[in-house]
Design a protein around this motif. Sequence first.
Motif, mmCIF file in Angstrom:
data_model
loop_
_atom_site.group_PDB
_atom_site.id
_atom_site.type_symbol
_atom_site.label_atom_id
_atom_site.label_comp_id
_atom_site.label_asym_id
_atom_site.label_seq_id
_atom_site.Cartn_x
_atom_site.Cartn_y
_atom_site.Cartn_z
ATOM 1 N N PRO A 181 0.784 -1.240 0.000
ATOM 2 C CA PRO A 181 0.000 0.000 0.000
ATOM 3 C C PRO A 181 0.814 1.287 0.000
ATOM 4 C CG PRO A 181 -1.049 -1.597 1.424
ATOM 5 C CD PRO A 181 0.260 -2.191 1.006
ATOM 6 N N ARG B 38 -5.120 5.375 2.606
ATOM 7 C CA ARG B 38 -6.567 5.370 2.314
ATOM 8 C C ARG B 38 -6.950 6.533 1.403
ATOM 9 N NH1 ARG B 38 -6.714 4.474 7.975
ATOM 10 N NH2 ARG B 38 -7.130 2.285 8.523
ATOM 11 N N GLU C 107 -9.886 1.497 -1.943
ATOM 12 C CA GLU C 107 -10.236 0.104 -1.694
ATOM 13 C C GLU C 107 -9.840 -0.339 -0.292
ATOM 14 O OE1 GLU C 107 -6.798 -0.106 -4.783
ATOM 15 O OE2 GLU C 107 -8.149 1.424 -3.965
ATOM 16 N N LEU C 108 -9.006 0.451 0.377
ATOM 17 C CA LEU C 108 -8.605 0.143 1.754
ATOM 18 C C LEU C 108 -9.390 0.946 2.786
ATOM 19 C CD1 LEU C 108 -4.686 0.066 1.398
ATOM 20 C CD2 LEU C 108 -6.322 -1.796 1.044
ATOM 21 N N VAL D 199 -10.386 -0.939 5.924
ATOM 22 C CA VAL D 199 -9.386 -1.810 6.547
ATOM 23 C C VAL D 199 -8.871 -1.143 7.826
ATOM 24 C CG1 VAL D 199 -7.129 -2.901 6.249
ATOM 25 C CG2 VAL D 199 -8.730 -2.792 4.321
ATOM 26 N N VAL E 280 -3.758 -1.990 7.634
ATOM 27 C CA VAL E 280 -3.854 -1.159 6.435
ATOM 28 C C VAL E 280 -2.567 -1.139 5.610
ATOM 29 C CG1 VAL E 280 -3.173 1.084 7.444
ATOM 30 C CG2 VAL E 280 -4.877 1.000 5.587
ATOM 31 N N PRO F 67 -2.446 -5.437 4.113
ATOM 32 C CA PRO F 67 -3.793 -6.013 4.065
ATOM 33 C C PRO F 67 -3.812 -7.490 3.689
ATOM 34 C CG PRO F 67 -3.399 -4.550 2.193
ATOM 35 C CD PRO F 67 -2.260 -4.355 3.129
ATOM 36 N N GLN G 156 -11.017 -10.134 5.342
ATOM 37 C CA GLN G 156 -11.034 -9.445 4.056
ATOM 38 C C GLN G 156 -12.467 -9.155 3.618
ATOM 39 O OE1 GLN G 156 -8.612 -11.467 1.080
ATOM 40 N NE2 GLN G 156 -7.119 -12.062 2.668
ATOM 41 N N TYR H 268 -14.031 -6.447 5.889
ATOM 42 C CA TYR H 268 -13.528 -5.087 5.677
ATOM 43 C C TYR H 268 -13.553 -4.670 4.204
ATOM 44 C CZ TYR H 268 -11.890 -5.869 10.440
ATOM 45 O OH TYR H 268 -11.823 -6.159 11.786
ATOM 46 N N CYS I 154 -12.323 -5.758 1.436
ATOM 47 C CA CYS I 154 -11.052 -5.693 0.700
ATOM 48 C C CYS I 154 -10.530 -7.106 0.513
ATOM 49 C CB CYS I 154 -10.036 -4.833 1.454
ATOM 50 S SG CYS I 154 -8.486 -4.616 0.545
ATOM 51 N N TYR J 32 -8.001 -5.654 -4.096
ATOM 52 C CA TYR J 32 -6.650 -5.088 -3.997
ATOM 53 C C TYR J 32 -5.660 -6.207 -4.291
ATOM 54 C CZ TYR J 32 -2.603 -2.537 -2.246
ATOM 55 O OH TYR J 32 -1.393 -1.916 -2.146
#
Length: 481
Positions: free
Chosen positions: A338, A428, A433-434, A437, A442, A445, A453, A456, A458, A464
């Motif tokens: 991320p 974020r 898409e996070l 999370v 985060v 992930p 998953q 949350y 994701c 992701y």
Amino acid sequence: MARPLLVWFRNDLRLHDHEPLSYALSEERPIIPLYCVDPRHFDTVWWDLPKTGPFRARFLLESLNDLRSSLEAKGSRLVVREGHPEDVIPQLVEQHDVAEVTCYEQLGTEERDVEDAVIDALEPTDADMAFFWGQTLYHIDDLPFPDPEALPDVFTPTRKKLEKQSSIREQYPTPDAVPPLPDGLDAGRIPSLSDLGFDHDGVPDERSVLPFKGGETRALDRVDEYIWRGDHLKRYKKTRNGLLGADYSSKFSAWLAHGCVSPRYIFDEVKRYERERTSNKSTYWMIFELIWRDFFAFIGWKYGDRLFHQSGPMNVQVDWTEHEPSFEAWASGTTGIPFVDANMRELNQTGFMSNRGRQNVASMLAKSLNIDWRRGAAYFEAKLVDYDVTSNWGNWAYNSGVGNDPRNRYFNIVKQAKRYDSDGNYVRHWLPELADVPDHYVHEPHTMSHEEQKEYNCVIGADYPEPIVNLEKTYERLRNG
């Protein structure tokens, strides 16, 4: 009537602290202020990457329009021509009986090739050419080194010698007036982005840290905004590694890169701030960063085209790999890491990335993926609104182990992410898409269970990507040499 002088503007799009213009004015002759829109700046170059992307092109055109307005207010006008300077300048010299061409010299090898081509093209004429130095805070003639070879290859001894044995020259004054153009000289039209072949308007995503409007007017306003109106300078050292917002750092880099603001102007404003408000580690650190910028400029002066060699200025041999899917994932911000992805998406959608981000994504490409560092440098050249040839290539070489860093370090990217984006707000911001999370997942992930998953919103591999590489294994490889 006295023969005119031609002032060739390049990456010096301002009227303040401009020695070639000041010199021309001192000659008391008509002046032709010229900017050449060189089509080579918009070519496709290494790895089929564009040399200039839409964000920097828009910034450039805004800067040209601002410079033209400023010259009009002084009684003149910026002359703009599309074409190679070595073709355009001799034509104007012949047409208007120009006595001398003045400009700032530049450090990039391509830029120097153009200078040489202009010199050669002027040979059949009787026009002289005068070069000046103005890219750096410290003037090149004031360096405490007798020649390029004596310049240290490491920053700290360079900085210490500069601070102890050199000084900053005074700025040249902003002119009150500039003579009008010679009779019959058409100033020409500043092209649009579409004229230059862009189908993008160059406007950054609304999530950008700043709109980055080009031109000297906005440059000086940004300096005033950051240092004086916002009073952010006193906290600069503490906040400069931030990621979100306009004022965690100065963001002067885009205007410095285009020469819309002089480094000496910033230096003088910092010194005035120290006299009038406070002097602390943060005020020094602003000057410290300007010296870093100088360091890479002088490294470019020392090593020339070696700055662009695969082995870098330090001639370090690395067995680089070529893996197109990994590079494409890195470039598009889909690595599954991320912190890397958020920074690359910010770059792609705004033309800007924080200094902290630049170091981490460079480490990811060159160290963890072991992909030729020059691909990353060329990609940054295409995307950055604040692209500066020696700063960009020097920093990439530095962070890739082939430049001026004796430690040959790498970044632990997740550790960096947790330190500088502990609440995950930055990732974020660029990776919606996070959004759901939790903080503790985060930055990794993929470590969530499948049930988490889904909970949350994701799902890894669907919402992701899976990580394209096991970072810890790459660090083990790097540690073991």
